[in-house]
Design a protein around this motif. Structure first.
Motif, PDB file in Angstrom:
ATOM      1  N   TYR A 226       0.829  -1.208   0.000  1.00  0.00           N
ATOM      2  CA  TYR A 226       0.000   0.000   0.000  1.00  0.00           C
ATOM      3  C   TYR A 226       0.862   1.256   0.000  1.00  0.00           C
ATOM      4  O   TYR A 226       0.413   2.322   0.400  1.00  0.00           O
ATOM      5  CB  TYR A 226      -0.969  -0.002   1.193  1.00  0.00           C
ATOM      6  N   ARG A 227       2.080   1.127  -0.465  1.00  0.00           N
ATOM      7  CA  ARG A 227       2.988   2.261  -0.470  1.00  0.00           C
ATOM      8  C   ARG A 227       2.479   3.398  -1.359  1.00  0.00           C
ATOM      9  O   ARG A 227       2.675   4.578  -1.052  1.00  0.00           O
ATOM     10  CB  ARG A 227       4.365   1.797  -0.954  1.00  0.00           C
ATOM     11  N   THR A 232       3.701  10.832   3.266  1.00  0.00           N
ATOM     12  CA  THR A 232       4.414  10.929   4.541  1.00  0.00           C
ATOM     13  C   THR A 232       3.449  11.359   5.645  1.00  0.00           C
ATOM     14  O   THR A 232       2.651  12.288   5.471  1.00  0.00           O
ATOM     15  CB  THR A 232       5.559  11.941   4.435  1.00  0.00           C
ATOM     16  N   VAL A 233       3.511  10.686   6.786  1.00  0.00           N
ATOM     17  CA  VAL A 233       2.589  10.952   7.887  1.00  0.00           C
ATOM     18  C   VAL A 233       3.344  11.535   9.074  1.00  0.00           C
ATOM     19  O   VAL A 233       4.568  11.415   9.192  1.00  0.00           O
ATOM     20  CB  VAL A 233       1.841   9.667   8.315  1.00  0.00           C
ATOM     21  N   ALA A 253       7.299   2.746   9.755  1.00  0.00           N
ATOM     22  CA  ALA A 253       7.947   4.036   9.996  1.00  0.00           C
ATOM     23  C   ALA A 253       9.013   4.310   8.943  1.00  0.00           C
ATOM     24  O   ALA A 253       9.159   5.452   8.476  1.00  0.00           O
ATOM     25  CB  ALA A 253       8.556   4.054  11.393  1.00  0.00           C
ATOM     26  N   GLN A 254       9.760   3.294   8.562  1.00  0.00           N
ATOM     27  CA  GLN A 254      10.784   3.476   7.536  1.00  0.00           C
ATOM     28  C   GLN A 254      10.174   3.883   6.198  1.00  0.00           C
ATOM     29  O   GLN A 254      10.804   4.596   5.407  1.00  0.00           O
ATOM     30  CB  GLN A 254      11.583   2.182   7.380  1.00  0.00           C
ATOM     31  N   SER A 255       8.941   3.470   5.950  1.00  0.00           N
ATOM     32  CA  SER A 255       8.303   3.769   4.664  1.00  0.00           C
ATOM     33  C   SER A 255       7.515   5.069   4.673  1.00  0.00           C
ATOM     34  O   SER A 255       7.459   5.762   3.651  1.00  0.00           O
ATOM     35  CB  SER A 255       7.363   2.617   4.275  1.00  0.00           C
ATOM     36  N   PHE A 256       6.907   5.440   5.809  1.00  0.00           N
ATOM     37  CA  PHE A 256       5.931   6.531   5.785  1.00  0.00           C
ATOM     38  C   PHE A 256       6.154   7.642   6.805  1.00  0.00           C
ATOM     39  O   PHE A 256       5.664   8.748   6.590  1.00  0.00           O
ATOM     40  CB  PHE A 256       4.517   5.966   5.994  1.00  0.00           C
ATOM     41  N   LEU A 257       6.847   7.385   7.909  1.00  0.00           N
ATOM     42  CA  LEU A 257       6.925   8.375   8.978  1.00  0.00           C
ATOM     43  C   LEU A 257       8.003   9.419   8.682  1.00  0.00           C
ATOM     44  O   LEU A 257       9.124   9.081   8.295  1.00  0.00           O
ATOM     45  CB  LEU A 257       7.221   7.686  10.314  1.00  0.00           C
TER      46      LEU A 257
END
Length: 321
Positions: A226-227, A232-233, A253-257
Motif C-alpha cells: 500500500y505504499r 508521509t505521515v 515508519a521506515q516507509s511513511f513516517l
C-alpha cells in the motif's frame, strides 16, 4: 377464570397481590388454555389476606407515583448522554479532545458528521455554534478504544491533533478510527490499515461518510503493498496485537513516517508472550524500538480499562547515528 385473576377481584392490598401474582406466574402462567380475560377492578378497603387496611394498588399516592408511572427496569432510558443547560464543555490538554461535565464527566470528540453515530455511541449537543446553533459531540468510551484509555490513563501527549496526518495500524471496524478522524478534522487525514476483510467492510462503510479516512484492507506486515496509497505521515498509531508488533511499526515508519515524527503503540503483553511477566515484555518491546531508531518518550499502563496493556510513545530519528 385463572386463580390469579380470581384473587384480583377481592384483594386490594398491594403487597399481598404482588405475592399472589408471583405465585400465579410461577405455577399457573404456563398452564395450557389459561384465561386471558381482562381483570376486574378490585374493591377498595380491607384486605382479607393480611387482615389490615391497606392502600389500594390503584392509589395515585402509592410511592408518590401514579398507576402508569414508569419505574424499575421497564422505565424508558432516553438518550442517556444528552447535553443540556447544565452540561459544560471544557477542552482537554490534548487538542481536539474535550470533556463534557454534567451529571458525569465524559470524554468526547466533536462529531465530524453531525447526526451520525458509528457504533451506537452516545451523542450530546451543546450550545456554542454559529447563530445560536448547537454543536454535536460523540462520547469516547475508554473501554472500547485503547487510545481513549491512554488519554484517561495520563498520557502527556498523543501527538494526534487537528490537521495531522495519521497512519492507523490495526483499524478493525473503525471504532477508534472514527474518533481520530474527529480529532484531526477535515484538514487532516487518517490512513486506516486493517487486514481482516470482514472488519474492512465495516471500516469502508464508516469511511464513506468520514471523507478524511482512507481505508486500506491489507497486511500491515507488508507496507510495500500500500505504499502508493500513503504519503508521509506525522504520527503512527499501532494496535495490531501481534508478536512481531515492534517490527511492524519499524517497517511502516521506515516507509511513511517523517523525520522526528512520533509513534503511539498499544502493547498487549499476552499477545507477545503469555508466559513472561508484562513488565518484562514492555521492556523488551522498548528495546526493539530503540534498535529501530526510536527514542522512547513515555509509557503508561491502561488499567483499569485494559488488563496487561501498556501504551508507549516514541520519536522517530531516521538519520540519528
Amino acid at each position: 377464570m385463572a386463580f390469579g385473576e380470581f384473587c384480583c377481584i377481592f384483594v386490594d392490598c398491594a403487597d399481598c397481590l404482588r405475592r399472589i401474582r408471583w405465585t400465579w406466574r410461577l405455577f399457573w402462567a404456563r398452564w395450557p388454555g389459561r384465561s386471558n380475560a381482562r381483570r376486574r377492578r378490585p374493591r377498595k378497603g380491607f384486605c382479607p389476606w393480611c387482615a389490615k387496611r391497606s392502600r389500594s394498588r390503584w392509589s395515585t399516592s402509592r410511592r408518590g407515583r401514579g398507576r402508569g408511572a414508569p419505574r424499575g427496569r421497564g422505565a424508558p432510558r432516553g438518550r442517556g448522554g444528552a447535553g443540556g443547560s447544565n452540561t459544560v464543555l471544557e477542552p482537554h490538554r490534548h487538542p481536539g479532545v474535550f470533556i463534557a461535565k454534567g451529571k458525569e464527566h465524559m470524554l468526547v470528540t466533536k462529531n465530524l458528521v453531525p447526526g451520525e453515530s458509528v457504533y451506537g455511541e452516545k451523542r450530546i449537543s451543546i450550545d456554542g455554534g454559529v447563530d445560536g446553533t448547537k454543536i454535536e459531540y460523540r462520547v469516547w468510551n475508554p473501554f472500547r478504544s485503547k487510545l481513549a484509555a491512554g488519554v484517561l490513563s495520563g498520557l502527556d501527549n498523543i501527538f494526534i491533533a487537528p490537521g495531522k496526518k495519521v497512519l492507523y495500524l490495526g483499524a478493525a471496524s473503525g471504532t477508534s478510527v472514527s474518533h481520530v478522524a474527529d480529532i484531526v478534522g477535515p484538514e487532516g487525514v487518517v490512513y486506516a490499515v486493517e487486514f481482516s476483510p470482514r472488519s474492512g467492510r465495516d471500516l469502508i462503510t464508516m469511511a464513506k461518510k468520514r471523507t478524511n479516512v482512507i481505508p486500506i484492507v491489507e497486511d500491515a506486515r507488508l507496507p510495500n503493498k500500500y505504499r502508493m496509497l500513503i504519503s508521509t505521515v506525522d504520527v503512527i498509531f499501532a494496535d495490531v496485537a501481534q508478536p512481531d508488533q515492534a517490527r511492524i511499526v519499524v517497517h511502516n515508519a521506515q516507509s511513511f513516517l517523517r523525520e522526528n515524527g512520533h509513534v503511539v503503540i498499544s502493547i498487549k503483553a499476552s499477545c507477545i508472550d503469555s508466559t513472561a511477566p508484562p513488565d518484562v515484555i514492555f521492556a523488551s518491546e522498548l528495546q526493539k524500538l530503540k534498535e529501530g531508531r526510536f527514542k522512547p518518550i513515555e509509557q503508561v499502563t491502561l488499567e483499569p480499562y485494559e488488563r496487561d496493556h501498556a501504551m508507549v510513545t516514541a520519536q522517530y530519528r531516521r538519520h540519528a547515528s
